[in-house]
Each structure stands twice: as C-alpha cells, then as structure tokens.
Scaffold this active site. Sequence first.
Site, PDB file in Angstrom:
ATOM      1  N   VAL A 184      -2.628   8.653   0.043  1.00 58.44           N
ATOM      2  CA  VAL A 184      -3.221   9.153  -1.204  1.00 58.44           C
ATOM      3  C   VAL A 184      -2.414   8.701  -2.422  1.00 58.44           C
ATOM      4  O   VAL A 184      -2.960   8.193  -3.401  1.00 58.44           O
ATOM      5  CB  VAL A 184      -3.293  10.695  -1.174  1.00 58.44           C
ATOM      6  CG1 VAL A 184      -4.264  11.200  -2.198  1.00 58.44           C
ATOM      7  CG2 VAL A 184      -3.695  11.187   0.187  1.00 58.44           C
ATOM      8  N   GLU A 186       1.226  -1.042   4.378  1.00 54.47           N
ATOM      9  CA  GLU A 186       0.882   0.128   5.204  1.00 54.47           C
ATOM     10  C   GLU A 186       1.221  -0.178   6.656  1.00 54.47           C
ATOM     11  O   GLU A 186       0.785  -1.195   7.206  1.00 54.47           O
ATOM     12  CB  GLU A 186      -0.609   0.451   5.033  1.00 54.47           C
ATOM     13  CG  GLU A 186      -1.180   1.444   6.027  1.00 54.47           C
ATOM     14  CD  GLU A 186      -0.489   2.799   6.038  1.00 54.47           C
ATOM     15  OE1 GLU A 186      -0.345   3.405   4.970  1.00 54.47           O
ATOM     16  OE2 GLU A 186      -0.088   3.239   7.136  1.00 54.47           O
ATOM     17  N   VAL A 231       8.046  -2.215   6.986  1.00 55.92           N
ATOM     18  CA  VAL A 231       9.190  -2.600   6.154  1.00 55.92           C
ATOM     19  C   VAL A 231      10.456  -2.417   6.990  1.00 55.92           C
ATOM     20  O   VAL A 231      10.711  -1.339   7.518  1.00 55.92           O
ATOM     21  CB  VAL A 231       9.241  -1.737   4.874  1.00 55.92           C
ATOM     22  CG1 VAL A 231      10.505  -2.024   4.078  1.00 55.92           C
ATOM     23  CG2 VAL A 231       7.997  -1.983   4.033  1.00 55.92           C
ATOM     24  N   ALA A 254       5.965   5.704  -0.865  1.00 56.07           N
ATOM     25  CA  ALA A 254       4.948   6.776  -0.816  1.00 56.07           C
ATOM     26  C   ALA A 254       4.513   6.947   0.632  1.00 56.07           C
ATOM     27  O   ALA A 254       3.391   6.605   1.005  1.00 56.07           O
ATOM     28  CB  ALA A 254       3.770   6.425  -1.718  1.00 56.07           C
ATOM     29  N   HIS A 258     -32.413  15.941 -13.038  1.00 58.31           N
ATOM     30  CA  HIS A 258     -32.588  14.491 -13.133  1.00 58.31           C
ATOM     31  C   HIS A 258     -32.282  14.033 -14.553  1.00 58.31           C
ATOM     32  O   HIS A 258     -32.721  14.682 -15.492  1.00 58.31           O
ATOM     33  CB  HIS A 258     -34.028  14.118 -12.770  1.00 58.31           C
ATOM     34  CG  HIS A 258     -34.300  12.653 -12.949  1.00 58.31           C
ATOM     35  ND1 HIS A 258     -33.806  11.706 -12.078  1.00 58.31           N
ATOM     36  CD2 HIS A 258     -34.977  11.973 -13.925  1.00 58.31           C
ATOM     37  CE1 HIS A 258     -34.183  10.504 -12.485  1.00 58.31           C
ATOM     38  NE2 HIS A 258     -34.887  10.628 -13.607  1.00 58.31           N
TER      39      HIS A 258
HETATM   40  P1  NAD Z   1       0.081  10.201   2.961  1.00 57.94           P
HETATM   41  O1  NAD Z   1       0.375  10.867   4.236  1.00 57.94           O
HETATM   42  O2  NAD Z   1      -1.240  10.381   2.331  1.00 57.94           O
HETATM   43  O3  NAD Z   1       0.262   8.617   3.122  1.00 57.94           O
HETATM   44  C1  NAD Z   1       1.445   8.051   3.553  1.00 57.94           C
HETATM   45  C2  NAD Z   1       1.107   6.693   4.128  1.00 57.94           C
HETATM   46  O4  NAD Z   1       2.320   6.007   4.359  1.00 57.94           O
HETATM   47  C3  NAD Z   1       0.387   6.778   5.467  1.00 57.94           C
HETATM   48  O5  NAD Z   1      -0.749   5.960   5.441  1.00 57.94           O
HETATM   49  C4  NAD Z   1       1.421   6.304   6.462  1.00 57.94           C
HETATM   50  O6  NAD Z   1       0.855   5.643   7.565  1.00 57.94           O
HETATM   51  C5  NAD Z   1       2.235   5.358   5.605  1.00 57.94           C
HETATM   52  N1  NAD Z   1       3.597   5.143   6.086  1.00 57.94           N
HETATM   53  C6  NAD Z   1       4.458   6.062   6.574  1.00 57.94           C
HETATM   54  N2  NAD Z   1       5.631   5.481   6.885  1.00 57.94           N
HETATM   55  C7  NAD Z   1       5.514   4.172   6.557  1.00 57.94           C
HETATM   56  C8  NAD Z   1       6.396   3.061   6.638  1.00 57.94           C
HETATM   57  N3  NAD Z   1       7.627   3.195   7.089  1.00 57.94           N
HETATM   58  N4  NAD Z   1       5.936   1.865   6.206  1.00 57.94           N
HETATM   59  C9  NAD Z   1       4.664   1.716   5.728  1.00 57.94           C
HETATM   60  N5  NAD Z   1       3.789   2.745   5.654  1.00 57.94           N
HETATM   61  C10 NAD Z   1       4.217   3.952   6.057  1.00 57.94           C
HETATM   62  O7  NAD Z   1       1.270  10.617   1.985  1.00 57.94           O
HETATM   63  P2  NAD Z   1       1.481  10.330   0.430  1.00 57.94           P
HETATM   64  O8  NAD Z   1       0.510   9.355  -0.077  1.00 57.94           O
HETATM   65  O9  NAD Z   1       2.940  10.086   0.273  1.00 57.94           O
HETATM   66  O10 NAD Z   1       1.152  11.726  -0.191  1.00 57.94           O
HETATM   67  C11 NAD Z   1       1.813  12.908   0.277  1.00 57.94           C
HETATM   68  C12 NAD Z   1       0.889  14.065   0.268  1.00 57.94           C
HETATM   69  O11 NAD Z   1       0.691  14.508  -1.074  1.00 57.94           O
HETATM   70  C13 NAD Z   1      -0.507  13.738   0.777  1.00 57.94           C
HETATM   71  O12 NAD Z   1      -0.590  13.890   2.170  1.00 57.94           O
HETATM   72  C14 NAD Z   1      -1.340  14.749   0.099  1.00 57.94           C
HETATM   73  O13 NAD Z   1      -1.367  15.895   0.888  1.00 57.94           O
HETATM   74  C15 NAD Z   1      -0.616  15.014  -1.196  1.00 57.94           C
HETATM   75  N6  NAD Z   1      -1.326  14.331  -2.287  1.00 57.94           N
HETATM   76  C16 NAD Z   1      -2.627  14.664  -2.509  1.00 57.94           C
HETATM   77  C17 NAD Z   1      -3.324  14.018  -3.504  1.00 57.94           C
HETATM   78  C18 NAD Z   1      -4.761  14.379  -3.722  1.00 57.94           C
HETATM   79  O14 NAD Z   1      -5.191  15.406  -3.229  1.00 57.94           O
HETATM   80  N7  NAD Z   1      -5.531  13.584  -4.450  1.00 57.94           N
HETATM   81  C19 NAD Z   1      -2.716  13.039  -4.271  1.00 57.94           C
HETATM   82  C20 NAD Z   1      -1.404  12.711  -4.000  1.00 57.94           C
HETATM   83  C21 NAD Z   1      -0.709  13.381  -3.002  1.00 57.94           C
END
Ligand code: NAD
Length: 478
Positions: free
Chosen positions: A197, A217, A251, A282, A457
């Site tokens: 996200v 990712e 990474v 992230a 509409h």
């Molecule tokens: P996330 O869990 O959404 O995504 C993290 C991503 O990083 C995943 O796809 C994971 O596979 C990947 N990842 C993990 N380790 C990795 C690595 N070593 N190398 C490459 N990729 C890797 O977490 P986020 O984006 O950090 O956000 C944290 C939380 O904050 C979210 O789960 C959400 O609950 C909350 N959030 C919500 C919103 C929203 O509601 N719009 C917005 C921002 C954050």
Amino acid sequence: MEPANRKFDVVVIGGGPGGYVAAIRCAQLGLSTACIEGWLNESGKPALGGTCLNVGCIPSKALLDSSHHYSFIRHEAAEHGINAPGATVDVNRMLARKNRIVQGFTQGVAGLLRKNKVEWLQGFGKLLPDRQVEVTPVAQESTQPYTVAAAHIIIATGSVPARIPPAPVDNELIVDSTGALAFTDVPRRLGIIGAGVIGLELGSVWNRLGSKVVVLEALTEFLPTADRQIAGEAEKILRNQGLDIRLGAKVTGTASNNREVTVNLESPEGKQQLAVDRLIVAVGRRPNTARLGAADVGLKLDESGFVDVDDNCRTNLPGVFAIGDVVRGPMLAHKASEEGIAVAERIAGRHGHMNYGNIPWVIYTWPEIAWAGRTEQELKAAGVEYRAGAFPFAASGRAKAMGETGGQVKILSDSNTDRILGVHILGPNASELIAEAVLAMEFEGSAEDIALTIHAHPTLAEAMHEAALGVDHRSLHI
Ligand code: NAD
Ligand code: FAD
C-alpha cells in the site's frame, strides 16, 4: 490536581485513531478517562493523532491530492481544453500545506479530548502490576515518572515501520514512509522496496511529481490480497503511468555515499544493480510494544510480537484490552477506531460491535483500488458457489464526462441466496463508492437489493447499480 497517584475508570495508552477514539467514547459513556500519548511533532511539541494523523493517512492523502492535481494539469487538462503550459511544482509549498493540515487535525484532536473531559497525559506509559501505569512525561519541565491507576486499561500503542537488514534507514538517502512524506525536492531516481500500500501510494506521489520510480517487490504476485482480476488491471494502469514495478526482486544489499544509493538485488533476470537518488523502505509495519514493559507484567504477545487478544480485544491480563495496529488484523485506522469504540462499549457494560468480515480496504492510487468482503480467488478456494457481475467505468456516463474511464466495479454474490460476498472496485473515487457496498454487506444485503436501489444519474455509483444488475445478467448499458 496533579495526575500522579490518581485513579481513572479507564487509562488509554496511545493517542492514535485507536486510542483517542476509544478515550472519547469512554468519556461519552460517563467513564473518567485519561489518554497517555508521548508523540512529539517536528517542532518538538506533544501531538495527538498517532501515525494516522502525523505521518500516515492524512499527510499521505494531502500529497496524493496535490500531486494528482499536478498530474491532471500536465497530462489531462489539455484534453478538457485547458492550456496550462509551464506548470511547475513548489515542493516546499506542497509540504507546508500538508503540514498545516496535519497540525490542524492534531490540535483538533486535543480540543476533542478537552471537550469530552479526557485528560491527556503527555508522556509514555509503562504497565505496572495491578492495572497501574507509570507515565514518563515528555517535553515538560519535570520528566520525573509518576503513576496512575485504572479500573481498565486500553493498550493502543500502534505500529512502526518494519526494517530489513540489507537496507538500513539512515533518514537521509534511505528513508521509511515518514521520510518519504518529507522530501524537500523531487528525487530524480527513486527506488522503493515493497509494492504494498505505502509503496504504491508514495510511489504514485513522487512519480506524478517527476521522479523516475522503480518499485522492487519480493513476491512474484502483484497485490496478492486483492482480487486477481482487479490487481491485474491495476498493475497495467500503474505501469502505464510510469511506475517500473519489478516483481520477484529481492534486495540483497545497499551501499550509499552522500549522493546516491546503489541497490543490489536478485531478480528473475539474475543479479542486478540499481542506482537511485533516494530509497524508500516500505516492507510493512510491526507492532509497537517497545515501551510497554510487557514482559515485566506478564502481558502475552503472540509469535509475531502483537499483543495477544481474543475476539473482544481482551488481553491475558484482567481488565486490560488492546486495539488497533498493536493487535492482529489489518493495520487500518478505521479498524483501530472501531475496535476502540467496541472496547469502550464493553467496558461500560454494553454490547461492542465489530464485524471483522466487513472492513473496507482502500489503496489511494489513481484510479483508486477498494474492496470489502471476499475475493474471487478466496471464494474458489473455499468451494463457495458464487455469481459475478461487473461493470466497466468506460461505459459510465459520469466517468466518461470526467475522463476517468479505467477500471470496473465487480460484485460477487452467493449463487443460492444472492447475499453479497465481496465487492471489488478499481476506479475514480473507489474509496467513496465502497461505502455503499460495506453498508449493503453490513445489512446482509443481496445484489438484488442494490439492483432495486435507485442511483442518481449521472454518477459513478451507477456502475455499482449496473454491476448488481450484471449479477443477474441484466446490465442495461453494456
Ligand atoms: P504492505 O504489507 O502493504 O506491503 C509491504 C510489501 O513489501 C509487500 O508486498 C511485501 O511482499 C513487500 N516486501 C516485504 N519485504 C520485502 C523485501 N525484503 N524486499 C522486497 N519487498 C518486500 O506494507 P506497507 O506498504 O509498508 O504498509 C504498512 C501497512 O500500513 C499496510 O499493511 C496497511 O495496513 C497500512 N497502510 C494502509 C494504507 C491505506 O489504507 N490506504 C496506506 C498506507 C499504509
Ligand atoms: P498509531 O496511529 O500508530 O498510534 C499509536 C500511538 O501510540 C502513537 O501516537 C504512539 O506515539 C503512541 N504510543 C506508543 N507507545 C506508547 C506508550 N508506551 N505510551 C504512550 N503512547 C504510546 N490507514 C488507513 O486506514 N487509511 C490510510 O489511508 C492509511 N494511510 C497510511 C499511510 C501511511 C504512510 C502509513 C504509515 C500508515 C497509513 N495507514 C492508513 C495506517 C494507519 O495509520 C494505522 O493503521 C493507524 O494509525 C493505527 O492506529 P493505532 O491507533 O492503532 O496506532
């Protein structure tokens, strides 16, 4: 009277959207309530609102909106007959606007606590035996700890960004989400680890402002928790916008001098190196129990470090509850707040309602991605018989008038009862549209209920109506 040695009906530890909302509801229910919060803002002043208001939902949405306007002016205004050549970005002004919005809200929360007679104890709370809490004050003349007692305690200490050893955050070139909300110029080349996200939202912000963004990712699947079809369509649109999303990229290390970061990675194409001006980490968030003193009082944590709670948010300690990001379930502000309200009601001896099966998710890219309930792949895996109805925004009069024709609404309903099992939206204002679906599901509504509901509409919501008609193969405009 000094708060030291006083006893409250409820002491809430943490003043984010879980904690401050719980505290307000407790006070509304007639319980004497204190909320302990030690967050200091950029000016070193105590601030309520937690991650959400200070460095999360609100500042990220402020930047998403600002950057969306810029992107519209650059790429779409001409189509509307509006010529705005030479539009430029003043990042510092954009950040100042974001900061004003944050400040307004955090001060607003302080006002709400005052109005509801919740005492804000400015400091960090540590659990002591027998529902006592030691408060270490921040930003005050005396930082001498004092103790308060409570009949009930609500732990709402939230979460912090997760770290990975190959990319240590230095808050200069390698940052977490907080740093990524405060770049004072637009990085020419921006790397992001994690296509979740935060990666997609903040990647969108800086991509729109002109960065060349590469998102790394680790998983080979894009947005695995979203509906497959919606995720696939979203991936295509985001790639077209310029996000260079590399799946299956691990990474393995980073090296930074004071100008750029070199990222070493292993991808399906083999070992690679990437040079970027800034790198955002992230990769998720982890529960924040650092200052709670959990072990000393025997507060049980689960194997991932979350405070262990039952379905009613009760911990293993009598009279001690926990809510929000620090406990299991999605890390979302509205989930934290609703748990806070439910726990306040339970403490007051009333029924606390929390429907974990109907929590909306929104990813604020553009188009937005929003869903509630179950995905098609989940229904298939569970062997549930369902019907699907979908309607593309390309066929919506309002979407066409807006020039926002990407995406669709998809409704999944039970084949036998027609009860709505899931709604998945990729499209303009999906964040607002999903509310209708959540309400319908809360009332255990059917696709036919939405089909029988008159939608104004021309609106984007008509796409929901048409998708509901589509469940019964009677869409009218496709
Ligand atoms: P996330 O869990 O959404 O995504 C993290 C991503 O990083 C995943 O796809 C994971 O596979 C990947 N990842 C993990 N380790 C990795 C690595 N070593 N190398 C490459 N990729 C890797 O977490 P986020 O984006 O950090 O956000 C944290 C939380 O904050 C979210 O789960 C959400 O609950 C909350 N959030 C919500 C919103 C929203 O509601 N719009 C917005 C921002 C954050
Ligand atoms: P937090 O908001 O983390 O608050 C916990 C508070 O407890 C903090 O203020 C902390 O200082 C305090 N605290 C910790 N320990 C102690 C202690 N010992 N004593 C006293 N105080 C303590 N969610 C959404 O639903 N929609 C979004 O659009 C969204 N966007 C996001 C964007 C970003 C960049 C980030 C990082 C997160 C986003 N989230 C979003 C997630 C959302 O911010 C969290 O789910 C939400 O803030 C959790 O609320 P909480 O009250 O449980 O914890």
